[in-house]
Design a protein around this motif. Structure first.
Motif, short mmCIF file in Angstrom:
data_model
loop_
_atom_site.label_atom_id
_atom_site.label_comp_id
_atom_site.label_asym_id
_atom_site.label_seq_id
_atom_site.Cartn_x
_atom_site.Cartn_y
_atom_site.Cartn_z
N GLY A 189 3.51 -9.51 -1.80
CA GLY A 189 2.09 -9.30 -1.56
C GLY A 189 1.45 -10.56 -1.00
N ARG A 190 0.29 -10.90 -1.53
CA ARG A 190 -0.41 -12.11 -1.10
C ARG A 190 -0.19 -13.26 -2.07
NH1 ARG A 190 -6.42 -10.16 0.07
NH2 ARG A 190 -6.33 -10.48 -2.15
N GLU A 234 -0.57 -13.12 -5.33
CA GLU A 234 -1.53 -13.09 -6.43
C GLU A 234 -0.97 -12.42 -7.68
OE1 GLU A 234 -5.05 -11.32 -4.84
OE2 GLU A 234 -5.46 -13.02 -3.53
#
Length: 128
Positions: free
Chosen positions: A94-95, A97
């Motif tokens: 993902g990012r 996070e």
């Protein structure tokens, strides 16, 4: 006497959020978010039902992700290490996070031993 110990997961409580400083406790309501965590939550409930209905002496532990020697190379931590050694950039999901809690297998097994030797029947213990 004999006791049944059920090893479960902290995933029964839901996802850890990066911006949420709250940690899971034994009183946190179950909020499973995947088929895996749903089956683990239901197995926890079955163990509690055996205790209540049949008087079976049980304990439950909910633990985070384990890592340690002899773990299959395709698992997250070994794969990241082999990628770095091979000059491959580690994967970021993902990012970046996502939050994941990890515990070494020796620490986990030590905690389970403490529960088996000192734990109280009917109790749930969080290991992390």
């Amino acid at each position: 006497g004999v006791r049944y110990h059920h090893v479960s997961t902290d995933e029964v409580y839901g996802d850890l959020a990066l911006d949420d400083p709250a940690k899971f406790t034994e009183e946190t309501p179950y909020h499973p978010s995947s088929p895996y965590s749903s089956t683990k939550a239901s197995s926890d409930m079955l163990v509690r039902a055996w205790t209540r209905t049949y008087g079976l002496r049980t304990t439950i532990s909910n633990c985070s992700n384990n890592y340690g020697p002899y773990q299959h190379v395709e698992k997250f931590i070994p794969r990241q290490i082999t990628n770095i050694v091979d000059g491959v950039r580690p994967k970021l999901y993902g990012r970046g996070e996502n939050v994941r809690d990890w515990i070494h297998t020796e620490d986990h097994s030590s905690a389970v031993w403490d529960i088996l030797t000192k734990g109280r029947t009917g109790e749930t213990y969080l290991i992390g």
